[in-house]
Design a protein around this motif. Structure first.
Motif, PDB file in Angstrom:
ATOM      1  N   LEU A 283      22.808  -5.868  -1.217  1.00 55.49           N
ATOM      2  CA  LEU A 283      23.196  -6.842  -2.234  1.00 55.49           C
ATOM      3  C   LEU A 283      23.878  -8.050  -1.603  1.00 55.49           C
ATOM      4  CD1 LEU A 283      22.927  -6.920  -5.320  1.00 55.49           C
ATOM      5  CD2 LEU A 283      25.283  -6.111  -5.460  1.00 55.49           C
ATOM      6  N   ILE A 284      24.732  -7.799  -0.617  1.00 54.58           N
ATOM      7  CA  ILE A 284      25.402  -8.893   0.087  1.00 54.58           C
ATOM      8  C   ILE A 284      24.385  -9.769   0.811  1.00 54.58           C
ATOM      9  CG2 ILE A 284      26.920  -9.409   2.037  1.00 54.58           C
ATOM     10  CD1 ILE A 284      28.606  -6.989   1.240  1.00 54.58           C
ATOM     11  N   ALA A 285      23.362  -9.134   1.373  1.00 54.01           N
ATOM     12  CA  ALA A 285      22.371  -9.870   2.154  1.00 54.01           C
ATOM     13  C   ALA A 285      21.559 -10.846   1.303  1.00 54.01           C
ATOM     14  CB  ALA A 285      21.435  -8.888   2.856  1.00 54.01           C
TER      15      ALA A 285
ATOM     16  N   PHE B  37      30.196 -18.151  -5.352  1.00 53.40           N
ATOM     17  CA  PHE B  37      29.811 -16.784  -5.711  1.00 53.40           C
ATOM     18  C   PHE B  37      29.930 -15.860  -4.503  1.00 53.40           C
ATOM     19  CE2 PHE B  37      26.118 -13.756  -6.144  1.00 53.40           C
ATOM     20  CZ  PHE B  37      26.703 -12.930  -7.097  1.00 53.40           C
ATOM     21  N   VAL B  38      29.412 -16.300  -3.361  1.00 56.09           N
ATOM     22  CA  VAL B  38      29.465 -15.491  -2.143  1.00 56.09           C
ATOM     23  C   VAL B  38      30.908 -15.303  -1.676  1.00 56.09           C
ATOM     24  CG1 VAL B  38      28.817 -15.404   0.299  1.00 56.09           C
ATOM     25  CG2 VAL B  38      27.139 -16.126  -1.417  1.00 56.09           C
ATOM     26  N   ALA B  39      31.726 -16.360  -1.759  1.00 55.72           N
ATOM     27  CA  ALA B  39      33.131 -16.251  -1.358  1.00 55.72           C
ATOM     28  C   ALA B  39      33.875 -15.273  -2.257  1.00 55.72           C
ATOM     29  CB  ALA B  39      33.795 -17.628  -1.426  1.00 55.72           C
ATOM     30  N   THR B  40      33.553 -15.289  -3.550  1.00 55.52           N
ATOM     31  CA  THR B  40      34.198 -14.368  -4.488  1.00 55.52           C
ATOM     32  C   THR B  40      33.780 -12.930  -4.217  1.00 55.52           C
ATOM     33  OG1 THR B  40      34.153 -16.134  -6.141  1.00 55.52           O
ATOM     34  CG2 THR B  40      34.701 -13.937  -6.925  1.00 55.52           C
TER      35      THR B  40
ATOM     36  N   LEU C 298      36.057 -11.741  -1.693  1.00 55.72           N
ATOM     37  CA  LEU C 298      37.358 -11.432  -2.278  1.00 55.72           C
ATOM     38  C   LEU C 298      37.367 -10.043  -2.903  1.00 55.72           C
ATOM     39  CD1 LEU C 298      40.217 -12.244  -3.224  1.00 55.72           C
ATOM     40  CD2 LEU C 298      39.141 -13.285  -5.235  1.00 55.72           C
ATOM     41  N   PHE C 299      36.335  -9.723  -3.686  1.00 48.84           N
ATOM     42  CA  PHE C 299      36.279  -8.411  -4.335  1.00 48.84           C
ATOM     43  C   PHE C 299      36.007  -7.294  -3.331  1.00 48.84           C
ATOM     44  CE2 PHE C 299      36.295 -10.810  -8.178  1.00 48.84           C
ATOM     45  CZ  PHE C 299      36.766  -9.942  -9.150  1.00 48.84           C
ATOM     46  N   ASN C 300      35.326  -7.625  -2.261  1.00 44.68           N
ATOM     47  CA  ASN C 300      35.143  -6.664  -1.175  1.00 44.68           C
ATOM     48  C   ASN C 300      36.502  -6.246  -0.627  1.00 44.68           C
ATOM     49  OD1 ASN C 300      34.248  -5.152   1.001  1.00 44.68           O
ATOM     50  ND2 ASN C 300      33.168  -6.832   1.981  1.00 44.68           N
TER      51      ASN C 300
ATOM     52  N   VAL D 208      28.106  -7.742 -10.278  1.00 43.11           N
ATOM     53  CA  VAL D 208      27.986  -7.757  -8.815  1.00 43.11           C
ATOM     54  C   VAL D 208      29.347  -7.544  -8.170  1.00 43.11           C
ATOM     55  CG1 VAL D 208      27.473  -9.198  -6.809  1.00 43.11           C
ATOM     56  CG2 VAL D 208      25.909  -9.174  -8.751  1.00 43.11           C
ATOM     57  N   PHE D 209      30.383  -8.194  -8.697  1.00 47.16           N
ATOM     58  CA  PHE D 209      31.723  -8.061  -8.135  1.00 47.16           C
ATOM     59  C   PHE D 209      32.210  -6.607  -8.216  1.00 47.16           C
ATOM     60  CE2 PHE D 209      32.477 -12.682  -9.633  1.00 47.16           C
ATOM     61  CZ  PHE D 209      31.775 -13.158  -8.525  1.00 47.16           C
ATOM     62  N   ILE D 210      31.896  -5.930  -9.310  1.00 50.49           N
ATOM     63  CA  ILE D 210      32.301  -4.525  -9.465  1.00 50.49           C
ATOM     64  C   ILE D 210      31.608  -3.656  -8.411  1.00 50.49           C
ATOM     65  CG2 ILE D 210      32.205  -2.503 -10.977  1.00 50.49           C
ATOM     66  CD1 ILE D 210      32.475  -4.439 -13.352  1.00 50.49           C
ATOM     67  N   ILE D 211      30.305  -3.893  -8.224  1.00 48.62           N
ATOM     68  CA  ILE D 211      29.558  -3.125  -7.217  1.00 48.62           C
ATOM     69  C   ILE D 211      30.156  -3.340  -5.834  1.00 48.62           C
ATOM     70  CG2 ILE D 211      27.339  -2.903  -6.030  1.00 48.62           C
ATOM     71  CD1 ILE D 211      25.985  -3.641  -8.678  1.00 48.62           C
ATOM     72  N   ILE D 212      30.462  -4.595  -5.510  1.00 49.19           N
ATOM     73  CA  ILE D 212      31.006  -4.909  -4.188  1.00 49.19           C
ATOM     74  C   ILE D 212      32.397  -4.314  -4.002  1.00 49.19           C
ATOM     75  CG2 ILE D 212      31.732  -6.772  -2.667  1.00 49.19           C
ATOM     76  CD1 ILE D 212      28.692  -6.357  -2.919  1.00 49.19           C
ATOM     77  N   SER D 213      33.172  -4.230  -5.081  1.00 46.18           N
ATOM     78  CA  SER D 213      34.492  -3.600  -4.970  1.00 46.18           C
ATOM     79  C   SER D 213      34.343  -2.127  -4.597  1.00 46.18           C
ATOM     80  CB  SER D 213      35.273  -3.749  -6.281  1.00 46.18           C
ATOM     81  OG  SER D 213      34.829  -2.851  -7.264  1.00 46.18           O
TER      82      SER D 213
END
Length: 396
Positions: A229-231, A251-254, A257-259, A306-311
């Motif tokens: 997903l990050i890629a 979006f990518v920077a955020t 942040l959630f990572n 997406v942010f939830i998944i990355i967290s």
């Protein structure tokens, strides 16, 4: 030995992770390198995969060596390899040699990543025995923070001084920061005094242990879906919710942040609800979120999902050291965690490969939801064995 403050130990560990975490900002190198050398994103992607691969391999097969030489020397090795890798990458760019770039950024830097990643985690967890999840989360959160900072610095350096000089500047800067951090790292006095009684877990023993395979698969599936997903984050957002370039950068920077936040928050939650329950939450929440992504084109819902998944992606890395500690004991964290991190190495190739299976994003999201449901089912099957082993360790 001078008395150390555990919070300063944590800060030193965070400094190491902050420095090597810039590898997650690798995508911002692609445009300036393409402009100066003509290498495209497809060619440059291999360097990143190699770096993550050698991170895991170094952490796995150098774990015993790291314990033998101690955290200060191990941290110094991380500084030397990471710094040399960046300096060599700059030289490769100046010479227009892509194979040389693969060698320096992919292999040399990757070895530095391995030493720099596992050393502070295994040390800080020993200083915070009452809250190992929080401790590992605090340190590993800095890995994600490093990517956010680097993503802002790299484009400016490359535009102002050129790609080779940007690599030189960062290589020297990170080496100094990691050197200073390594000097302060040390094990707690109780751990040092009992070091003669500690043993490492042999790979042959792990390969006959269901618990190891369970931990490996949990990290592999979660990482595969997250790193994929990050890629594709920026082009995916442009295609699905039609945001412009500036919004895609934000979006990518955020995501970064959630990572980072996920690494601290989820690992702290794991201290309350347990590691196994936390990983089950990752799988179930991730599966639901991917199903939502497959059926939405609403910008707000898409980005929040997406942010939830990355967290959860970041949270798994921070929770895993404490999970290893719960099962194998504090003294085995370094050696066992290193082998578990080979799952990260495998995922670095599996994730980017899976997203090339189809150009249909909905199919990709359904695929990832299915993978997470599968590992959740596997985890249920081995739950009793994992919990029984942990209980035995606690009682003994």
């Amino acid at each position: 030995m001078l008395k150390r403050n555990k919070w300063l130990i944590a800060l030193a560990g965070m400094m190491l992770q902050l420095s090597i975490g810039s590898v997650y900002a690798y995508s911002v190198w692609i445009k300036p390198i393409n402009l100066s050398n003509g290498w495209d994103a497809h060619q440059l992607k291999l360097a990143f995969s190699l770096a993550i691969c050698f991170l895991g391999l170094t952490a796995a097969f150098m774990g015993k060596f790291v314990q033998k030489i101690g955290p200060q020397k191990a941290g110094l090795l991380g500084a030397i390899f990471w710094g040399a890798g960046l300096l060599g990458s700059g030289f490769a760019a100046s010479q227009g040699s892509l194979p040389l770039f693969y060698f320096f950024y992919g292999i040399i830097s990757g070895i530095g990543l391995g030493f720099g990643y596992i050393t502070p985690v295994s040390v800080v967890v020993k200083w915070f025995t009452e809250k190992p999840g929080f401790a590992s989360g605090l340190v590993i959160m800095s890995f994600a923070a490093g990517s956010i900072i680097a993503s802002k610095i790299i484009p400016s350096l490359a535009a102002t001084y050129g790609v080779p000089n940007a690599f030189y500047i960062l290589g020297i800067t990170y080496f100094i920061l990691m050197l200073l951090a390594s000097i302060y790292l040390t094990l707690p006095e109780t751990t040092v005094n009992s070091s003669s009684n500690t043993t490492t877990v042999k790979l042959s023993e792990l390969l006959s242990d269901l618990r190891f395979y369970s931990l490996w698969l949990m990290l592999f599936f979660n990482t595969t879906c997250g790193i994929a997903l990050i890629a594709i984050a920026a082009p995916m957002a442009k295609d699905i919710i039609h945001i412009n370039d500036a919004a895609a950068i934000t979006f990518v920077a955020t995501i970064g942040l959630f990572n980072g936040l996920g690494r601290l928050i989820w690992s702290s939650i794991s201290d309350k609800i347990g590691r196994w329950n936390t990983f089950m939450a990752f799988f179930l929440i991730g599966a639901i979120c991917f199903l939502v992504l497959s059926n939405t084109q609403t910008s707000f819902i898409f980005q929040v999902t997406v942010f939830i998944i990355i967290s959860c992606y970041g949270g798994a890395f921070a929770t895993m050291p404490a999970f290893v500690k719960d099962i194998y004991g504090t003294d085995k964290v370094g050696s066992v965690l290193g082998y578990v991190l080979t799952a990260w190495s495998a995922a670095a190739f599996a994730g980017p490969w899976l997203i090339t299976v189809t150009t249909n994003y909905s199919m990709i999201f359904y695929l990832f939801a299915g993978l997470l449901i599968l590992i959740a089912a596997i985890s249920l099957l081995v739950k009793s064995k994992l919990q029984n082993k942990i209980a035995v360790l606690v009682i003994s």
